[in-house]
Write a protein that holds these residues in place. Structure first.
Motif, PDB file in Angstrom:
ATOM      1  N   GLU A 118       0.612  -1.007   0.485  1.00  0.00           N
ATOM      2  CA  GLU A 118       0.308   0.069  -0.615  1.00  0.00           C
ATOM      3  C   GLU A 118       1.130   1.248   0.153  1.00  0.00           C
ATOM      4  OE1 GLU A 118      -3.137   0.605   2.662  1.00  0.00           O
ATOM      5  OE2 GLU A 118      -4.366  -1.411   1.502  1.00  0.00           O
ATOM      6  N   SER A 119       1.959   0.810   0.505  1.00  0.00           N
ATOM      7  CA  SER A 119       2.760   2.509   0.793  1.00  0.00           C
ATOM      8  C   SER A 119       3.445   2.706  -0.368  1.00  0.00           C
ATOM      9  CB  SER A 119       3.824   2.070   2.152  1.00  0.00           C
ATOM     10  OG  SER A 119       3.500   2.037   3.331  1.00  0.00           O
ATOM     11  N   VAL A 120       3.884   1.512  -1.077  1.00  0.00           N
ATOM     12  CA  VAL A 120       4.577   2.217  -2.816  1.00  0.00           C
ATOM     13  C   VAL A 120       3.451   2.568  -4.012  1.00  0.00           C
ATOM     14  CG1 VAL A 120       4.847   0.624  -4.913  1.00  0.00           C
ATOM     15  CG2 VAL A 120       6.130  -0.224  -2.639  1.00  0.00           C
ATOM     16  N   VAL A 121       2.185   1.966  -3.356  1.00  0.00           N
ATOM     17  CA  VAL A 121       1.192   2.675  -4.262  1.00  0.00           C
ATOM     18  C   VAL A 121       1.005   4.361  -3.736  1.00  0.00           C
ATOM     19  CG1 VAL A 121      -0.831   2.518  -4.595  1.00  0.00           C
ATOM     20  CG2 VAL A 121      -0.268   0.958  -4.725  1.00  0.00           C
ATOM     21  N   ARG A 122       1.131   4.223  -2.993  1.00  0.00           N
ATOM     22  CA  ARG A 122       1.026   5.891  -1.875  1.00  0.00           C
ATOM     23  C   ARG A 122       2.576   6.550  -2.592  1.00  0.00           C
ATOM     24  NH1 ARG A 122      -3.389   5.896   1.365  1.00  0.00           N
ATOM     25  NH2 ARG A 122      -4.143   4.217   2.028  1.00  0.00           N
ATOM     26  N   THR A 123       3.555   6.192  -2.270  1.00  0.00           N
ATOM     27  CA  THR A 123       4.433   7.038  -2.719  1.00  0.00           C
ATOM     28  C   THR A 123       4.856   6.819  -4.215  1.00  0.00           C
ATOM     29  OG1 THR A 123       6.031   4.945  -3.081  1.00  0.00           O
ATOM     30  CG2 THR A 123       5.502   6.490  -0.501  1.00  0.00           C
ATOM     31  N   VAL A 133      10.464  -9.745 -13.974  1.00  0.00           N
ATOM     32  CA  VAL A 133      11.217  -9.780 -12.616  1.00  0.00           C
ATOM     33  C   VAL A 133      12.231  -8.584 -12.595  1.00  0.00           C
ATOM     34  CG1 VAL A 133      12.209 -11.766 -12.985  1.00  0.00           C
ATOM     35  CG2 VAL A 133      12.174 -10.800 -10.118  1.00  0.00           C
ATOM     36  N   PRO A 134      12.396  -7.994 -11.515  1.00  0.00           N
ATOM     37  CA  PRO A 134      13.491  -7.125 -11.228  1.00  0.00           C
ATOM     38  C   PRO A 134      14.737  -8.426 -11.940  1.00  0.00           C
ATOM     39  CG  PRO A 134      11.876  -6.602 -10.163  1.00  0.00           C
ATOM     40  CD  PRO A 134      11.250  -7.335 -10.310  1.00  0.00           C
ATOM     41  N   GLU A 135      16.065  -7.405 -12.697  1.00  0.00           N
ATOM     42  CA  GLU A 135      16.690  -8.569 -12.721  1.00  0.00           C
ATOM     43  C   GLU A 135      17.737  -8.780 -11.481  1.00  0.00           C
ATOM     44  OE1 GLU A 135      19.891  -7.423 -16.675  1.00  0.00           O
ATOM     45  OE2 GLU A 135      18.861  -5.859 -16.495  1.00  0.00           O
ATOM     46  N   PRO A 151      12.739 -14.179  -1.414  1.00  0.00           N
ATOM     47  CA  PRO A 151      13.019 -12.859  -2.376  1.00  0.00           C
ATOM     48  C   PRO A 151      12.549 -12.825  -3.761  1.00  0.00           C
ATOM     49  CG  PRO A 151      14.771 -14.486  -1.445  1.00  0.00           C
ATOM     50  CD  PRO A 151      13.546 -15.045  -1.899  1.00  0.00           C
ATOM     51  N   ALA A 152      12.788 -13.100  -5.089  1.00  0.00           N
ATOM     52  CA  ALA A 152      12.234 -12.939  -5.833  1.00  0.00           C
ATOM     53  C   ALA A 152      11.283 -12.449  -6.130  1.00  0.00           C
ATOM     54  CB  ALA A 152      12.807 -14.055  -6.593  1.00  0.00           C
ATOM     55  N   ASN A 153      10.089 -13.232  -5.390  1.00  0.00           N
ATOM     56  CA  ASN A 153       8.413 -13.612  -5.233  1.00  0.00           C
ATOM     57  C   ASN A 153       8.216 -11.799  -5.014  1.00  0.00           C
ATOM     58  OD1 ASN A 153       7.705 -15.834  -5.807  1.00  0.00           O
ATOM     59  ND2 ASN A 153       6.631 -16.364  -4.043  1.00  0.00           N
ATOM     60  N   GLU A 197       6.387  -5.988  -5.446  1.00  0.00           N
ATOM     61  CA  GLU A 197       6.625  -4.605  -5.335  1.00  0.00           C
ATOM     62  C   GLU A 197       6.907  -3.680  -6.722  1.00  0.00           C
ATOM     63  OE1 GLU A 197      10.007  -1.537  -3.659  1.00  0.00           O
ATOM     64  OE2 GLU A 197       9.176  -3.946  -2.734  1.00  0.00           O
ATOM     65  N   SER A 198       7.947  -3.676  -7.606  1.00  0.00           N
ATOM     66  CA  SER A 198       7.323  -3.320  -9.245  1.00  0.00           C
ATOM     67  C   SER A 198       6.832  -3.367 -10.127  1.00  0.00           C
ATOM     68  CB  SER A 198       8.985  -4.761 -10.447  1.00  0.00           C
ATOM     69  OG  SER A 198       9.230  -4.279 -10.965  1.00  0.00           O
TER      70      SER A 198
END
Length: 807
Positions: free
Chosen positions: A76-81, A273-275, A323-325, A330-331
């Motif tokens: 949720e913080s990712v969305v707001r920021t 997925v991020p490299e 960690p990949a998940n 997040e990405s």
């Protein structure tokens, strides 16, 4: 019949507008006994802010508590920021929730692993909600399919998640195909994920989605040419993506077109997925083959298959999949938010472009022609003669208002006076004071402030044929400034206006007396030629103060409106502010006070007491029940839940409790721009935005656009509310005079607006101008000239030197 005007007399009530008729509309699906949309999400949808749906099976069936609540809060913080509003979707106690607060998130995430916590797809929603009526309350996390349905019901277009379900290997015999795929074929929500889980049959999944009519694209993520559809933990799958998308703007454009065309299927945008967190495809292929072998050996099928394989993959990778998940989720959520943000801009821009060509409530003006000479001021002579000099206000400001002799009496107690008399003068006796005289009056102060800020000004007023009037006229006509012109009519039998202020030792007003009766003696006929000559100078703005009689006040405003200029109203006092709304029987107007877009006043600058008086008068006269008022209020797009929460966030809880922003919003149909002066608390700007106003699509204005029109009105666009707190609060020992402070603010504000600045851009400058007058013995500080460069340089710096104020 429910009366809004009666309900809103109670201060502190939220600005809910339940119209008493069957024509009231709700523009997103309302909450019901089975579906609850949070206040924050409802407000964001009404305001056309970017909203991102988030699923919850990842919390109920993917991560244990309390790791899941930490992940939920983080996403949720990712969305707001990134400028969006999160809408976490799940089932709580048998109610489908779109948007959850922190307590609700904890309630859902803490139920992970419980027997009555369900994994909910389309087929399960009716069961989970319906059983509540039978006394069984379930919690549940929604899958991609379940989340898509509820997001669509709420009106959300973009959904960020981890990995999509798909066609399982061997589905040709097992028919094991995820409901996510069929949901994408029939629900117009865009899903942004890292492709489908790589243990699924990716080629058949893409083939099935094509059959369902689902548009598929993969973000290039800096790569050239056609790219692979991702395989969740790996960036490549060996299968080319049907299309490649370069960036979020392209994604938003596709979504906008899809919805504009009315296509009812969804879209799938794959985000690799991020490299830094990706697991190489060859390594993952071996892990997946072993996980599938163990699932087959254990006879795990159906809905249990995916959780079993995911757990085995975690074991076989030594935990590297976790960690990949996290990284890919997040990405995906970040990218979904940026897409939603770009989509909001596109939607709003296109809506503005097709919203009609109605005139804005602050009309445009003709530019002055250099070959046309200024009009000489040839005034009529109502009872006596005229004192004036040639009008030179082309492209400037006309101020129609009072000119008075200001007498300021500052209490100055004698040494050794009792402590109780040390601050406030005593009644019923003579008090020692320092008495000063200066030229003032609301109209003069506004005009002088605008002139010091660099705008050409003509002051249209009345003077008495007495010593005071002759002295003032001689003083002002001797002024060599070409930017200030006095155009006055004289009265033979009335004294020039005078204002006497009695202040305490801190220069705070204790009591004032004003004799403005001369202003009331002039009828519209008496000032007709004065009015006509002023309007012929093609001003950009006409300011009228409340000292005129009601008929003359309205005569000035109608003349300004007919000339297509910005009209501003300075209320002067609580008693005189109400002259803007004459009783229905008044001869000033044939009907009730004009309502947008046929209003007479574009802008007003009351203090909180004058605002309350205006609102009370409009209520008493039943203007807030007028059909045209309801039309504008309906078009503003205010949600049925009201604006109390967003108003408290945009302004302050104290102001909302006092009812100040609510009152100003309800007055917008009569005065589309209201600047309420709040003393040390600042200035509250409340503005009716016209359809097509660029603020509706501006990211910088988004926090202040609290409601947007959704009913197709071609003239009304929404509501803009913003509190401007002062840069500094002038202390009591720094205050020299409070006379003219509010007038200075209005004059400086309008000087900036006629130079091309928008009202919100110039409010801080006007506040600083008012602060200078607070420290000055003059009603209007001469130091305002030091602020002139800030206004005059604006057009050079931005390349905008006209039109920007006409909004």
């Amino acid at each position: 019949m429910f009366s809004l005007s009666k309900a809103t007399r109670q201060r502190g009530l939220p600005l809910s507008l339940p119209r008493p008729s069957s024509t009231a509309r709700c523009y997103v699906r309302p909450s019901s006994s089975f579906l609850r949309i949070s206040d924050e999400v409802q407000e964001a949808l009404y305001s056309k802010k970017p909203v991102v749906a988030l699923e919850t099976t990842i919390y109920t069936h993917g991560f244990p508590y309390p790791d899941n609540v930490a992940l939920a809060s983080h996403l949720e913080s990712v969305v707001r920021t990134n400028g969006g509003v999160p809408a976490t979707i799940g089932i709580l106690d048998g109610i489908a929730c779109v948007g959850m607060d922190s307590e609700e998130l904890i309630q859902l995430t803490s139920s992970a692993g419980h027997e009555d916590t369900l994994k909910l797809s389309r087929r399960d929603l009716g069961f989970a909600c319906g059983m509540r009526l039978a006394g069984k309350k379930f919690n549940g996390g929604t899958t991609i399919a379940g989340t898509m349905i509820l997001a669509h019901l709420a009106g959300i277009k973009v959904f960020g998640t981890g990995g999509l379900g798909g066609v399982h290997r061997g589905a040709e015999s097992s028919m094991d195909i995820s409901a996510d795929l069929t949901e994408l074929g029939r629900t117009p929500v865009t899903v942004i994920s890292s492709g489908c889980k790589s243990f699924l049959d990716i080629p058949r999944t893409l083939e099935y989605l094509e059959t369902e009519g689902v548009g598929i694209g993969t973000f290039a993520d800096g790569r050239q040419g056609n790219v692979d559809f991702p395989a969740f933990w790996s960036r490549d799958s060996g299968v080319k993506s049907p299309t490649t998308i370069q960036n979020e703007l392209e994604a938003a454009a596709i979504i906008h077109a899809q919805h504009s065309l009315g296509i009812s299927s969804g879209l799938l945008f794959a985000n690799p997925v991020p490299e830094s967190a990706a697991i190489p495809k060859p390594e993952m292929d071996l892990v997946i083959e072993e996980a599938i072998r163990q699932a087959d050996a254990a006879g795990i099928t159906g809905k249990d298959n995916t959780p079993f394989i995911l757990n085995k993959i975690k074991e076989l990778t030594g935990g590297k999949s976790l960690p990949a998940n996290r990284a890919l989720i997040e990405s995906n959520v970040r990218r979904a938010t940026i897409v939603a943000r770009e989509l909001a801009i596109l939607d709003n821009t296109q809506a503005d472009a097709t919203g009609g060509n109605s005139k804005h409530y602050m009309p445009s003006f003709k530019t002055s022609q250099s070959q046309t000479p200024p009009v000489d001021a040839v005034m009529h002579q109502p009872p006596e003669s005229v004192t004036t000099k040639p009008l030179q206000s082309y492209g400037g400001i006309i101020v129609a208002g009072s000119l008075a002799m200001d007498i300021s009496c500052d209490y100055s107690p004698l040494a050794g006076a009792p402590s109780e008399s040390a601050v406030v003068p005593q009644s019923h006796t003579s008090n020692p004071a320092i008495v000063t005289q200066s030229i003032g009056g609301v109209g003069y102060n506004v005009a002088r402030a605008a002139e010091l800020m660099g705008s050409p000004v003509t002051l249209c007023t009345v003077l008495g044929n007495d010593f005071t009037g002759r002295a003032i006229a001689a003083k002002l006509n001797s002024d060599k400034s070409s930017n200030f012109v006095l155009s006055s009519v004289q009265s033979a039998d009335k004294n020039t206006a005078q204002y006497v202020a009695v202040n305490d030792i801190n220069k705070d007003l204790v009591v004032s007396m004003a004799d403005m009766s001369i202003m009331e003696t002039f009828t519209p006929d008496d000032i007709q030629q004065l009015q006509q000559s002023a309007i012929k100078t093609q001003p950009k703005c006409l300011v009228v103060d409340g000292n005129w009689s009601t008929p003359t006040l309205h005569s000035w405003l109608r003349a300004g409106k007919a000339a297509g200029v910005l009209t501003a109203f300075e209320p002067v006092s609580t008693a005189k502010s109400t002259r803007l709304f004459p009783p229905p029987s008044s001869k000033t107007t044939s009907t009730t006070a004009p309502i947008f877009p046929n209003h007479l006043v574009n802008l007003a600058s009351p203090n909180s007491h004058e605002l309350a008086a205006l609102h009370a008068t409009a209520t008493r006269l039943d203007l807030l029940a007028h059909p045209d008022w309801w039309r504008v209020i309906d078009a503003l797009g205010i949600p049925s839940s009201g604006l109390r929460v967003p108003l408290a966030l945009t302004t302050t809880s104290a102001l909302v409790d006092e009812g100040i922003p609510q009152q100003s919003i309800q007055l917008l149909p009569f005065i589309p721009t209201i600047l309420t002066k709040l003393g040390p608390r600042g200035v509250l700007l409340t503005k009716l935005l016209q359809a097509g106003d660029p603020r509706l699509s501006s990211p910088s204005a988004a926090p202040y656009v609290l409601a947007r029109c959704s009913n197709g009105d071609t003239e009304v666009g929404g509501v803009y509310v913003r509190l401007f707190e002062p840069d500094e609060v002038v202390g009591p020992k720094q205050v020299v005079s409070v006379n003219g402070v509010g007038d200075t603010f209005l004059g400086a504000l309008l000087a900036g607006m006629v130079k091309g600045r928008r009202v919100e851009d110039v409010v801080p400058i006007a506040q600083r101008a008012a602060g200078l007058s607070l420290r000055s013995k003059e009603s209007v500080s001469l130091e305002l000239v030091g602020l002139r460069e800030e206004i005059e340089a604006w057009g050079v710096e931005t390349g905008e030197d006209d039109g920007g104020w006409m909004d």
